[in-house]
Scaffold this active site. Structure first.
Site, PDB file in Angstrom:
ATOM      1  N   SER A   1       0.829  -1.199   0.000  1.00 41.70           N
ATOM      2  CA  SER A   1       0.000   0.000   0.000  1.00 41.70           C
ATOM      3  C   SER A   1       0.862   1.248   0.000  1.00 41.70           C
ATOM      4  O   SER A   1       1.987   1.245   0.482  1.00 41.70           O
ATOM      5  CB  SER A   1      -0.922   0.027   1.223  1.00 41.70           C
ATOM      6  OG  SER A   1      -1.668   1.233   1.227  1.00 41.70           O
TER       7      SER A   1
ATOM      8  N   LYS B   1      -4.256  -6.782   4.289  1.00 43.17           N
ATOM      9  CA  LYS B   1      -4.319  -5.694   3.300  1.00 43.17           C
ATOM     10  C   LYS B   1      -5.782  -5.376   2.950  1.00 43.17           C
ATOM     11  O   LYS B   1      -6.166  -4.209   2.801  1.00 43.17           O
ATOM     12  CB  LYS B   1      -3.552  -6.087   2.025  1.00 43.17           C
ATOM     13  CG  LYS B   1      -3.720  -5.120   0.850  1.00 43.17           C
ATOM     14  CD  LYS B   1      -3.199  -3.746   1.185  1.00 43.17           C
ATOM     15  CE  LYS B   1      -3.293  -2.679   0.121  1.00 43.17           C
ATOM     16  NZ  LYS B   1      -3.882  -2.865  -1.140  1.00 43.17           N
TER      17      LYS B   1
ATOM     18  N   HIS C   1      -7.161  -3.407   5.707  1.00 40.30           N
ATOM     19  CA  HIS C   1      -6.601  -2.049   5.553  1.00 40.30           C
ATOM     20  C   HIS C   1      -7.447  -1.240   4.565  1.00 40.30           C
ATOM     21  O   HIS C   1      -7.843  -0.106   4.837  1.00 40.30           O
ATOM     22  CB  HIS C   1      -5.147  -2.133   5.060  1.00 40.30           C
ATOM     23  CG  HIS C   1      -4.628  -0.857   4.457  1.00 40.30           C
ATOM     24  ND1 HIS C   1      -4.954  -0.450   3.174  1.00 40.30           N
ATOM     25  CD2 HIS C   1      -3.850   0.123   4.960  1.00 40.30           C
ATOM     26  CE1 HIS C   1      -4.381   0.712   2.932  1.00 40.30           C
ATOM     27  NE2 HIS C   1      -3.699   1.084   3.985  1.00 40.30           N
ATOM     28  N   ASN C   2      -7.756  -1.829   3.442  1.00 40.60           N
ATOM     29  CA  ASN C   2      -8.545  -1.112   2.438  1.00 40.60           C
ATOM     30  C   ASN C   2      -9.957  -0.829   2.926  1.00 40.60           C
ATOM     31  O   ASN C   2     -10.508   0.232   2.655  1.00 40.60           O
ATOM     32  CB  ASN C   2      -8.601  -1.909   1.129  1.00 40.60           C
ATOM     33  CG  ASN C   2      -7.311  -1.828   0.355  1.00 40.60           C
ATOM     34  OD1 ASN C   2      -6.234  -1.710   0.948  1.00 40.60           O
ATOM     35  ND2 ASN C   2      -7.375  -1.895  -0.957  1.00 40.60           N
TER      36      ASN C   2
ATOM     37  N   GLU D   1      -9.749   2.008   5.117  1.00 39.42           N
ATOM     38  CA  GLU D   1      -9.549   3.196   4.261  1.00 39.42           C
ATOM     39  C   GLU D   1     -10.916   3.714   3.753  1.00 39.42           C
ATOM     40  O   GLU D   1     -11.171   4.924   3.781  1.00 39.42           O
ATOM     41  CB  GLU D   1      -8.636   2.788   3.110  1.00 39.42           C
ATOM     42  CG  GLU D   1      -8.364   3.832   2.064  1.00 39.42           C
ATOM     43  CD  GLU D   1      -7.524   3.231   0.924  1.00 39.42           C
ATOM     44  OE1 GLU D   1      -6.541   2.511   1.202  1.00 39.42           O
ATOM     45  OE2 GLU D   1      -7.862   3.465  -0.248  1.00 39.42           O
TER      46      GLU D   1
END
Ligand SMILES: *[C@@H]1O[C@H](CO)[C@@H](O)[C@H](O)[C@H]1NC(C)=O
Ligand SMILES: *[C@@H]1O[C@H](CO)[C@@H](O)[C@H](O)[C@H]1NC(C)=O
Ligand SMILES: *[C@@H]1O[C@H](CO)[C@@H](O)[C@H](O)[C@H]1NC(C)=O
Ligand SMILES: *[C@@H]1O[C@H](CO)[C@@H](O)[C@H](O)[C@H]1NC(C)=O
Length: 483
Positions: free
Chosen positions: A131, A185, A188-189, A192
């Site tokens: 990222s 990940k 994480h997105n 976000e």
């Protein structure tokens, strides 16, 4: 055949791939660049890579021959069948102990499958979240590698070398087995998505309830970015707010309000449903994008459906402080939910996740990087067994300080007809999580009434009862139907 000079090969010379290669080169690693369209390799060597130690290859076979052992091959190609196709091409040229790394946005279930299939061939597989966008790739991304544990010592110097640093600590550590890196990940997105939507809701409230101009809003975000909300997303929002088009007006006001998405937020929400975890804020942020994209329908509805008249009587400065607290508290809830999800997935997939390490990986380099993540790292450092972030003293007190203002903001959004799905779902979650008793006793009674699904008594959990609520009806039992 060629001399084995390269430390690692990288397949896929789109911008991310090129930048990761240049980053690796900066850190003293020799990289062999390869792209299916081989002219791309020559162009890269003649331009961006000119004067570096980077080498190129015109075939998979040539690429492999240039690698030192154990061979390390990293792919940055489109997620999906392209990854499987490259793995198939690579395998015949590799031997036991060689390492394939997928740095794309693959689904974690694919990574679990690939890890297993390659394990049978004794080839080590790593699925790594990357990222930070193009800049991150070039000057320090956040890297979240997971997969075959035996691969880690062989890729660690390269990965930690090129990763973003916070102080001297790299934003990269081993996440866990098989799909753990891509799972983290994905979360994480998802986070976000939540962070972005929360910022949008505060922007909407400032614009609608306080009638602030974009420049004024930009100043507020700039101020917020100096404190506990200090983060990449607030920083770029400050810039976007004041950015002017060539004609001198704000570009933001001309952008069509229909949000796109590539799927990782949706995957997080789906995984949350699968795991039975109330990751409500990310879920709402995905749905908020869906609602936004019904632009044409909303245009029609806006002419027919009424709402309240906006009115604000109060101290604007105090309300802006409330808004900041609402954003901060909601952000704490979102990360709390994200870590709850990872904990549950770790149980199912038998990953031994290091939660403090994950917070540190997100602390720098990536899109959600923020000072706040340093606090999450501290919370897990203090207590490795922390079951819920809200139970950490720092966050408990932060929410305590924020909650009056948070409630005023949600109430004001509701009375003024400004949608605030994430700010309000966060508050509902908080109020649900902190209550010993929820009205689910009634749900259990209803289920037992119409479907004989049985219920437990507070006085004796684990023992199931059925009541004949109506005094009539036949011999129904809980297995009769599932509603
Ligand atoms: C090759 O490079 C192009 C960029 O020019 C990129 O779009 C493509 O994904 C790369 N393909 C592979 C598989 O190497
Ligand atoms: C909102 O601000 C604009 C620009 O300062 C002003 O012209 C307008 O009258 C204000 N609207 C309300 C409802 O206060
Ligand atoms: C965390 O939990 C493990 C296993 O349940 C236990 O052995 C350890 O002592 C706990 N650590 C702390 C800091 O509570
Ligand atoms: C419920 O009670 C009625 C009346 O006593 C009885 O006829 C019926 O069989 C009962 N149903 C069950 C499922 O026990």
């Amino acid at each position: 055949m060629a001399e084995p000079v390269a430390d690692i090969a990288l397949i896929g010379l789109a911008v991310m791939g090129q930048n990761i290669i240049l980053n690796m080169n900066d850190h003293g690693f020799v990289v062999c660049a390869y792209n299916r369209t081989v002219e791309k390799v020559d162009r890269f060597l003649a331009n961006e890579a000119k004067g570096t130690k980077i080498v190129g290859a015109h075939s998979v076979k040539e690429m492999i021959s240039k690698l030192k052992k154990p061979r390390r091959v990293m792919m940055l190609v489109k997620a999906g069948s392209a990854v499987d196709a490259f793995i198939d091409q690579l395998v015949p040229h590799l031997e036991a102990g060689d390492i394939i790394i997928d740095g794309g946005n693959s689904e974690y279930l694919d990574t679990i499958r690939r890890c297993k299939a390659l394990d049978e061939k004794k080839i080590l597989f790593v699925g790594s979240g990357v990222s930070g966008g193009e800049d991150g790739a070039r000057y320090g991304p956040s890297l979240m590698p997971g997969g075959s544990p035996a691969a880690w010592s062989h890729i660690k110097p390269i990965f930690q070398g090129i990763a973003a640093k916070v102080g001297s600590e790299p934003c990269c550590d081993w996440v866990g087995e098989n799909g753990a890196g891509h799972y983290v990940k994905m979360v994480h997105n998802g986070i976000e998505y939540g962070d972005m939507q929360l910022i949008c809701e505060t922007y909407h409230i400032m614009k609608t309830v306080l009638n602030m101009s974009n420049d004024e809003i930009s100043e507020v975000f700039a101020e917020w970015n100096k404190g506990e909300l200090d983060s990449f997303l607030i920083e770029i929002t400050t810039d976007i707010m004041k950015f002017r088009d060539t004609d001198g007006t704000h570009l933001l006001d001309k952008i069509r309000d229909a949000a796109g998405q590539k799927g990782t937020g949706k995957w997080t929400a789906i995984s949350a449903l699968d795991q039975g975890m109330p990751v409500t804020l990310i879920g709402e942020s995905v749905f908020a994008r869906c609602l936004s994209s019904l632009k044409d329908e909303r245009v029609i509805a806006s002419k027919q459906l009424a709402g309240p008249t906006v009115s604000f009587q109060g101290d604007r400065k105090a309300f802006l402080e409330d808004l900041k607290q609402a954003l901060y508290a909601s952000k704490i809830i979102s990360y709390t939910q994200g870590f709850m999800l990872m904990r549950e997935a770790a149980k199912q997939f038998k990953w031994n996740l290091n939660y403090g390490g994950i917070a540190l990986m997100w602390r720098g380099g990536c899109i959600i990087r923020s000072v706040f993540l340093g606090k999450i790292k501290e919370a897990f450092d203090k207590n490795h067994n922390l079951t819920n972030l809200l139970l950490d003293d720092f966050f408990k007190q932060a929410i305590q300080r924020a909650q009056d203002g948070w409630r005023r903001v949600v109430a004001s959004a509701v009375t003024n007809g400004v949608p605030a799905p994430c700010l309000s779902t966060a508050l509902s979650f908080y109020d649900g999580y902190r209550l010993e008793k929820l009205p689910a006793n009634l749900i259990q009674a209803q289920r037992d009434y119409f479907g004989a699904h049985t219920y437990e008594l507070l006085s004796n959990p684990g023992e199931f009862h059925h009541t004949n609520w109506t005094g009539h009806g036949g011999q129904i039992s809980s297995s009769s139907y599932n509603a």
